[in-house]
Design a protein around this motif. Structure first.
Motif, PDB file in Angstrom:
ATOM      1  N   SER A 168       0.938  -1.219   0.054  1.00 24.27           N
ATOM      2  CA  SER A 168       0.023   0.081  -0.007  1.00 24.27           C
ATOM      3  C   SER A 168       0.775   1.286   0.133  1.00 24.27           C
ATOM      4  N   MET A 169       2.040   1.221   0.576  1.00 27.48           N
ATOM      5  CA  MET A 169       2.784   2.583   0.716  1.00 27.48           C
ATOM      6  C   MET A 169       4.004   2.540  -0.518  1.00 27.48           C
ATOM      7  N   THR A 170       4.747   1.567  -0.466  1.00 30.36           N
ATOM      8  CA  THR A 170       5.955   1.187  -1.249  1.00 30.36           C
ATOM      9  C   THR A 170       5.585   0.911  -2.762  1.00 30.36           C
ATOM     10  N   GLY A 171       4.219   0.518  -3.065  1.00 26.14           N
ATOM     11  CA  GLY A 171       3.885   0.089  -4.228  1.00 26.14           C
ATOM     12  C   GLY A 171       4.783  -1.103  -4.747  1.00 26.14           C
ATOM     13  N   GLU A 172       5.291  -1.805  -4.214  1.00 32.59           N
ATOM     14  CA  GLU A 172       6.006  -3.147  -4.511  1.00 32.59           C
ATOM     15  C   GLU A 172       5.127  -4.085  -4.959  1.00 32.59           C
ATOM     16  N   ASP A 173       5.074  -4.522  -6.281  1.00 31.75           N
ATOM     17  CA  ASP A 173       3.915  -5.388  -7.103  1.00 31.75           C
ATOM     18  C   ASP A 173       4.334  -6.976  -6.575  1.00 31.75           C
ATOM     19  N   VAL A 174       3.235  -7.506  -6.084  1.00 26.75           N
ATOM     20  CA  VAL A 174       3.255  -8.954  -5.535  1.00 26.75           C
ATOM     21  C   VAL A 174       2.315  -9.516  -6.469  1.00 26.75           C
ATOM     22  N   SER A 175       1.580  -9.315  -7.542  1.00 26.29           N
ATOM     23  CA  SER A 175       0.577  -9.734  -8.293  1.00 26.29           C
ATOM     24  C   SER A 175       1.102 -11.005  -8.867  1.00 26.29           C
ATOM     25  N   GLU A 176       2.095 -11.178  -9.515  1.00 23.77           N
ATOM     26  CA  GLU A 176       2.645 -12.344 -10.036  1.00 23.77           C
ATOM     27  C   GLU A 176       2.810 -13.483  -9.077  1.00 23.77           C
ATOM     28  N   ASP A 177       3.215 -13.117  -7.926  1.00 22.23           N
ATOM     29  CA  ASP A 177       3.559 -14.111  -6.690  1.00 22.23           C
ATOM     30  C   ASP A 177       2.224 -14.576  -6.372  1.00 22.23           C
ATOM     31  N   MET A 178       1.265 -13.770  -5.936  1.00 18.26           N
ATOM     32  CA  MET A 178      -0.012 -14.343  -5.624  1.00 18.26           C
ATOM     33  C   MET A 178      -0.704 -15.020  -6.612  1.00 18.26           C
ATOM     34  N   THR A 179      -0.712 -14.659  -7.981  1.00 11.86           N
ATOM     35  CA  THR A 179      -1.400 -15.302  -8.820  1.00 11.86           C
ATOM     36  C   THR A 179      -0.654 -17.142  -9.095  1.00 11.86           C
ATOM     37  N   THR A 180       0.640 -17.046  -9.203  1.00 15.88           N
ATOM     38  CA  THR A 180       1.303 -18.260  -9.390  1.00 15.88           C
ATOM     39  C   THR A 180       0.832 -19.203  -7.995  1.00 15.88           C
ATOM     40  N   PHE A 181       1.023 -18.717  -6.793  1.00 18.11           N
ATOM     41  CA  PHE A 181       0.677 -19.352  -5.658  1.00 18.11           C
ATOM     42  C   PHE A 181      -0.759 -19.805  -5.614  1.00 18.11           C
ATOM     43  N   SER A 182      -1.655 -18.894  -5.913  1.00 18.87           N
ATOM     44  CA  SER A 182      -3.189 -19.251  -6.049  1.00 18.87           C
ATOM     45  C   SER A 182      -3.392 -20.606  -6.943  1.00 18.87           C
ATOM     46  N   ALA A 183      -2.756 -20.542  -8.080  1.00 22.96           N
ATOM     47  CA  ALA A 183      -2.977 -21.561  -9.346  1.00 22.96           C
ATOM     48  C   ALA A 183      -2.212 -22.835  -8.595  1.00 22.96           C
ATOM     49  N   ASN A 184      -1.160 -22.671  -8.251  1.00 23.76           N
ATOM     50  CA  ASN A 184      -0.701 -24.017  -7.549  1.00 23.76           C
ATOM     51  C   ASN A 184      -1.179 -24.575  -6.472  1.00 23.76           C
ATOM     52  N   PHE A 185      -1.569 -23.701  -5.506  1.00 24.07           N
ATOM     53  CA  PHE A 185      -2.284 -24.169  -4.522  1.00 24.07           C
ATOM     54  C   PHE A 185      -3.594 -24.841  -4.536  1.00 24.07           C
ATOM     55  N   LEU A 186      -4.611 -24.039  -5.351  1.00 19.63           N
ATOM     56  CA  LEU A 186      -5.893 -24.337  -6.044  1.00 19.63           C
ATOM     57  C   LEU A 186      -5.784 -25.675  -6.443  1.00 19.63           C
ATOM     58  N   THR A 187      -4.878 -25.734  -7.508  1.00 18.51           N
ATOM     59  CA  THR A 187      -4.644 -27.085  -8.247  1.00 18.51           C
ATOM     60  C   THR A 187      -4.631 -28.451  -7.277  1.00 18.51           C
ATOM     61  N   GLU A 188      -3.785 -28.274  -6.284  1.00 12.50           N
ATOM     62  CA  GLU A 188      -3.660 -29.189  -5.058  1.00 12.50           C
ATOM     63  C   GLU A 188      -4.799 -29.502  -4.418  1.00 12.50           C
TER      64      GLU A 188
END
Length: 325
Positions: A73-93
Motif C-alpha cells: 500500500s505504501m511502497t507500491g511493490e508489486d506482488v501480483s505475479e507471486d499471488m497469481t502463481t501461488f493461487s494456481a498451484n495451491f488451488l490445483t492441489e
C-alpha cells in the motif's frame, strides 16, 4: 438421530487459527469456533505463503492502466505475479482433496470474495467507488464455481449460514454414495433428499429422479457422475419462500386423512403467517416433522429436510444483513 459424514472445508488461516494478518492480529469467528469439532479444516494464509512477513505493510488492489494489481500500500511493490502463481498451484492441489466448502476473510485484497476496495494508487489515496474480489478469492471462485464459499462476515447471517451448512453436509453425504458405487445407495440418497431438493430446485429434483431411474441402463459410475453434476448445481442458490411453501404443502398432503379440521386450519394459518413474514420457515416445517413422528411415517422420518446438518450447529443469531425474503 441422523448420522453425518464430516465435510472438509478451507478456512483463511487468520480466522480463528493463527495471528497472521498484516498487523499481527487474528480474526474471531463464532461460526468457525462452533464448527471446528464437526468438520475437517484445511487452512492457509496466501499472503504469508508468498513470503510476506507478520506483521507487514498492508497490501491493496490498485487499478493501473485498466489492469488490477496487488501491491504494497505504501511502497507500491508489486506482488501480483507471486499471488497469481501461488493461487494456481495451491488451488490445483486443493482440488485433489475433495473439499466441500470454504470460509474466506472478508474484504481482504487476497482472500476477499466480494466488496474488496480498489484504490487509485499507493500512499494515502482514496479508494475507487468500484469494488472487486481479492486475488486469491477470485481464483478460488473460478476453481470451485459450484462450491459453498462464503466469508466470515456474510456467514453471520442466519439464512446464509443455514444454506452453507446444508450444502457442505449434503455433498459430504453424497461422498458415501460415490464411495459405494451402488445404485441401491444412490436410490436411497435420492429418496431421503427428495423434499430438500424440492425446496431448493424442484426442476432439478425431477431431473435427478430420471437419472436415478436409469432407463438407458448406463453403468453405475456414469449414473453417479451425472447425478453429482446436477446435484451440485441444485444447491448453488438458497431456498426461496415460494419453493418452500410448495414443498411444505406437498408434505402436508401426507396427513390429509389423519388430521382433524382444527389441526389442518392451524397449519394453514401458520403457512399464511410464514408467507407474510411473521414466522420463520422452521415453524411449519417443525409442525410437519411432529406429525411424521406422531403417525410414524417412516418415509418422511428419514427426510433430510428435517435435519440437513447437525443440530449442534443450529444458531438462530443473525447479523440482519443479506436476508432474502
Amino acid at each position: 438421530m441422523r448420522e453425518f459424514e464430516k465435510p472438509t472445508i478451507f478456512v483463511s488461516r487468520c480466522i480463528e487459527h493463527k495471528a497472521c494478518r498484516y498487523d499481527g492480529s487474528i480474526i474471531g469467528s463464532a461460526f468457525i469456533k462452533k464448527i471446528k469439532p464437526h468438520v475437517n479444516i484445511i487452512t492457509e494464509c496466501p499472503e504469508v505463503a508468498i513470503g510476506l512477513s507478520v506483521p507487514r505493510q498492508a497490501i491493496r488492489i490498485i487499478m493501473e492502466n485498466d489492469v488490477e494489481k496487488l501491491v504494497y500500500s505504501m511502497t507500491g511493490e508489486d506482488v501480483s505475479e507471486d499471488m497469481t502463481t501461488f493461487s494456481a498451484n495451491f488451488l490445483t492441489e486443493l482440488k485433489k482433496k475433495n473439499i466441500h466448502g470454504a470460509v474466506l476473510k472478508s474484504r481482504s485484497p487476497s482472500c476477499g470474495i466480494k466488496d474488496v476496495k480498489m484504490y487509485k494508487g499507493t500512499g494515502r489515496v482514496s479508494s475507487l467507488t468500484k469494488k472487486t474480489k481479492g486475488y486469491f478469492g477470485k481464483a478460488f471462485l473460478e476453481y470451485f464455481p459450484e462450491l459453498a464459499v462464503e466469508d466470515e462476515g456474510r456467514i453471520s447471517n442466519y439464512q446464509i449460514r443455514e444454506h452453507f451448512l446444508t450444502r457442505i453436509y449434503t455433498m459430504a453425504a453424497f461422498d458415501k454414495v460415490k464411495a459405494g458405487q451402488s445404485m441401491k445407495t444412490l436410490v436411497k440418497f435420492q429418496s431421503d433428499n427428495k423434499y430438500l431438493l424440492m425446496a431448493y430446485h424442484q426442476a432439478n429434483q425431477k431431473v435427478l429422479g430420471k437419472i436415478v431411474a436409469n432407463h438407458e441402463h448406463k453403468p453405475v459410475e456414469e449414473v453417479i457422475e451425472a447425478y453429482e453434476e446436477v446435484l451440485r448445481r441444485s444447491f448453488v442458490n438458497p431456498m426461496r419462500q415460494g419453493r418452500n411453501m410448495n414443498m411444505l404443502l406437498h408434505l402436508f398432503g401426507y396427513f390429509s386423512k389423519e388430521l382433524n379440521k382444527d389441526e389442518k386450519a392451524f397449519f394453514l394459518d401458520r403457512m399464511e403467517d410464514y408467507q407474510n413474514h411473521k414466522i420463520p420457515y422452521s415453524v411449519p416445517l417443525s409442525i410437519i416433522h411432529s406429525w411424521a413422528i406422531r403417525f410414524n411415517n417412516l418415509y418422511l422420518k428419514d427426510q433430510t429436510i428435517f435435519e440437513a446438518y447437525p443440530k449442534a450447529l443450529i444458531d438462530v443469531n443473525d447479523s440482519g444483513k443479506g436476508v432474502d425474503k
